[in-house]
Write a protein that holds these residues in place. Structure first.
Motif, PDB file in Angstrom:
ATOM      1  N   LYS A   1       0.826  -1.207   0.000  1.00 54.72           N
ATOM      2  CA  LYS A   1       0.000   0.000   0.000  1.00 54.72           C
ATOM      3  C   LYS A   1       0.867   1.266   0.000  1.00 54.72           C
ATOM      4  N   LYS A   2       1.935   1.243   0.775  1.00 53.70           N
ATOM      5  CA  LYS A   2       2.750   2.469   0.944  1.00 53.70           C
ATOM      6  C   LYS A   2       4.001   2.483   0.071  1.00 53.70           C
ATOM      7  N   LEU A   3       4.301   1.354  -0.575  1.00 55.87           N
ATOM      8  CA  LEU A   3       5.555   1.280  -1.346  1.00 55.87           C
ATOM      9  C   LEU A   3       5.434   2.066  -2.650  1.00 55.87           C
ATOM     10  N   ASP A   4       6.494   2.805  -2.998  1.00 51.41           N
ATOM     11  CA  ASP A   4       6.524   3.449  -4.310  1.00 51.41           C
ATOM     12  C   ASP A   4       7.055   2.406  -5.293  1.00 51.41           C
TER      13      ASP A   4
ATOM     14  N   GLU B   1       4.522  -3.116  10.760  1.00 52.75           N
ATOM     15  CA  GLU B   1       5.819  -3.576  10.221  1.00 52.75           C
ATOM     16  C   GLU B   1       5.867  -3.394   8.698  1.00 52.75           C
ATOM     17  N   GLY B   2       4.758  -3.741   8.034  1.00 48.33           N
ATOM     18  CA  GLY B   2       4.696  -3.590   6.567  1.00 48.33           C
ATOM     19  C   GLY B   2       4.881  -2.131   6.173  1.00 48.33           C
TER      20      GLY B   2
ATOM     21  N   LEU C   1      11.120   2.313   4.619  1.00 51.42           N
ATOM     22  CA  LEU C   1      12.542   1.968   4.530  1.00 51.42           C
ATOM     23  C   LEU C   1      12.962   1.802   3.061  1.00 51.42           C
ATOM     24  N   PHE C   2      12.155   1.067   2.299  1.00 55.99           N
ATOM     25  CA  PHE C   2      12.508   0.822   0.888  1.00 55.99           C
ATOM     26  C   PHE C   2      12.395   2.100   0.052  1.00 55.99           C
TER      27      PHE C   2
ATOM     28  N   ILE D   1      17.674  11.522   5.139  1.00 60.87           N
ATOM     29  CA  ILE D   1      16.960  10.318   4.674  1.00 60.87           C
ATOM     30  C   ILE D   1      17.545   9.057   5.290  1.00 60.87           C
ATOM     31  N   LYS D   2      18.911   9.047   5.363  1.00 61.24           N
ATOM     32  CA  LYS D   2      19.577   7.836   5.888  1.00 61.24           C
ATOM     33  C   LYS D   2      19.286   7.629   7.371  1.00 61.24           C
TER      34      LYS D   2
END
Ligand code: FAD
Ligand code: NAI
Length: 507
Positions: free
Chosen positions: A59-62, A377-378, A384-385, A429-430
């Motif tokens: 859902k949140k991943l680009d 967690e997801g 993170l990704f 960002i890191k």
């Protein structure tokens, strides 16, 4: 009169806005924007599973940052908190399912989905063996999928502790087919009990519904079952209704161990009023096709054996590790001491592995195996990704600028200023913080339109139980449903069951 007029107008307006939003959501759902094609130069991110953890990540991943491949034997997301309601037809099962292809179609860049089970993860070759276990198989039904990055979100399976007869004779309550099987079996028991000339002791056995496990799954199911009989079956088949019995068996001294003492007592007293029999300190040791054998510890500490005849047996004693996870753990020496799943670090990286992360019930991060934990967690992994992709982009830009690739004559000062800016951005960002779980509280339905809730409030906890908590339970779960479509379907199911009763036809 004026206040009434304004109140009426406000209600009318909010109803109209609600309907407008539902129509707008429906339209955008049906007509998503065009997607980018996958970019073969990007890394391949494989996600195993379509449950709470994996779907929160998707859902949140680009998806424009990776080549995303999703693998799961289930081509839908399941909203498990309302699964116990499907066993009696209070909610129809399709109302709490969301097709994963529908979810992926709304992503910026195309993501692939394979309906298959991952059977082996080869950590050295970085490939996953997958197999199509559905009824219809093509000429190819086994193959391999390579990955650069892998997220394991395969959940857990039902624990039976090797107790003889459990797998053969009881129903579980984890997936849609389980709920369907229970719904069919309840009505089979009822109709068989109503069969002409059935002996009284056989009617008693058939109408004895036994639930093993006093965790939230067992408690919610027992509550739903009692409602079903009181609201519907009693009216339709009154002659057998008085013999209907529900028994909940729990090995520990009380049910719902994760709730506060006050709510445990409230649940136990509500069950008493609802005529749900609770047997605590009772450990099931063996199951046959008609009886459950249990060891009961009396108040004096003495143990005795009990044989309980049943018509329907539902087994809800928690989770155990899936074979694919066990197989992965066996390949990683750092996992040898982990007992309950894949041990992960504070960034959800599987300890001792390279480029493998784990989320949800298959991961051991120090939290309970709940949907709340899995979805947080997801969502954390998605951040993170997304950050990792941005980092790589920025590092490339800094590298290009500092090696003079983009250096225009006379622009050195401007470029070094830009590099400093990019480096600052990169540091920010890191600096992603480790995963931190924020507990919002626990909710459980206990029957008779009552629920219990232990909700986090300011820095403390609020415990409440009863009819008002039930309204809170309903609105919380309705708002948490995956899509507007799910919300509309669930609300309509509730209205339908209230107006016309649950559908007792046996499929
Ligand atoms: P799951 O949601 O179980 O998803 C696992 C996914 O992996 C599935 O899509 C599955 O098909 C797939 N999969 C399995 N094997 C493979 C394989 N070999 N290869 C690829 N994919 C595979 N928690 C709460 O917080 N609140 C609640 O109210 C609540 N109610 C619940 C009610 C019930 C009846 C049950 C059973 C659980 C409930 N839970 C609740 C717990 C919650 O559902 C789980 O903690 C949550 O589903 C875990 O999410 P997950 O992503 O780890 O696994
Ligand atoms: P659970 O692990 O919470 O409870 C299982 C119960 O079965 C335990 O209390 C255990 O003592 C008992 N048990 C084990 N073996 C037994 C035996 N042989 N005889 C008798 N009793 C035995 O399992 P559950 O309810 O399936 O939940 C799994 C996870 O999902 C938990 O983390 C739970 O919090 C979560 N969940 C949350 C819900 C909610 O918040 N409303 C609803 C359903 C599940």
């Amino acid at each position: 009169r004026t206040t009434f007029k304004w109140l009426w107008r406000a209600t009318y307006l909010s109803l109209l806005t609600g309907v407008g939003l539902v129509i707008y959501d429906g339209y955008t759902d049906r007509n998503p924007e065009e997607q980018f094609a996958p970019d073969p130069s990007k890394k391949t991110l494989v996600v195993l599973g379509t449950g709470w953890g994996s779907v929160a990540l998707l859902k949140k991943l680009d998806t424009a940052n990776y080549n995303v491949v999703v693998i799961s034997p289930r081509n839908y997301f399941l909203f498990t908190p309302l699964l116990p309601s499907c066993t009696t037809g209070n909610i129809e099962h399709r109302s709490i399912m969301e097709p994963v292809r529908q979810i992926l179609r709304h992503k910026k860049a195309h993501a692939k989905f394979y309906e298959a089970e991952a059977t082996h993860i080869d950590v050295d070759r970085k490939v996953i063996k997958i197999s199509d276990n559905s009824d219809i198989k093509g000429k190819v039904n086994e193959t391999e999928v390579p990955y650069d990055m892998l997220v394991v979100g395969v959940g857990a399976e039902n624990a039976t502790f090797g107790i003889p007869g459990v797998r053969e004779h009881s129903c579980f309550l984890k997936e849609i087919p389980d709920a369907q099987a229970i719904r069919t079996k309840i009505m089979d028991c009822v109709e068989t009990a109503a069969f002409k000339d059935q002996a009284p002791e056989e009617i008693d056995r058939l109408l004895h519904m036994v639930v093993v496990g006093g965790g939230p799954t067992g408690v919610e199911f027992a509550g739903e079952l009692r409602d079903f009989f009181d609201d519907d079956i009693q009216k339709l088949i009154p002659d057998i209704a008085p013999r209907f019995k529900v028994t909940l068996i729990e090995a520990l001294p009380n049910v719902l161990p994760m709730f506060s003492k006050q709510l445990i007592d409230y649940t136990e007293s509500t069950f008493k009023e609802e005529h749900i029999n609770i047997l605590t300190k009772t450990m099931v040791k063996k199951v046959t096709d008609r009886t459950v054998e249990a060891e009961i510890t009396g108040p004096d500490g003495k143990k005795s054996t009990l044989t309980i005849p049943y018509g329907l047996l539902v087994w809800a004693t928690g989770n155990t590790i899936r074979p694919i996870v066990k197989d992965l753990m066996n390949q990683i020496p750092a996992q040898k001491d982990s007992r309950r799943g894949l041990a992960v670090n504070e960034y959800l990286v599987v300890q001792g592995s390279r480029d493998i992360w784990a989320v949800g019930d298959c991961a051991v991060a120090g939290y309970a195996p709940t949907a709340q934990v899995a979805s947080q967690e997801g969502a954390f992994l998605a951040r993170l990704f997304n950050n990792m992709a941005k980092t790589q982009d920025l590092e490339q830009k800094i590298h290009d600028l500092s090696t003079g690739l983009n250096l225009k004559p006379g622009n050195a000062a401007e470029d070094s200023q830009e590099i400093a800016g990019l480096e600052k951005q990169l540091r920010r960002i890191k600096d992603i913080k480790p995963f931190h779980y924020s507990h919002q509280g626990s909710l459980a339905y206990i029957g008779s339109e009552k629920a219990v809730a232990d909700v986090a409030w300011l820095n403390g906890n609020v415990a409440s139980g009863g009819k008002l908590t039930y309204l809170f339970w309903r609105s919380a779960y309705l708002s948490m449903c995956f899509s507007t479509r799910n919300r509309v379907l669930v609300a309509l199911d509730w209205i339908k069951a209230k107006l016309y009763g649950r559908d007792i036809s046996r499929e």
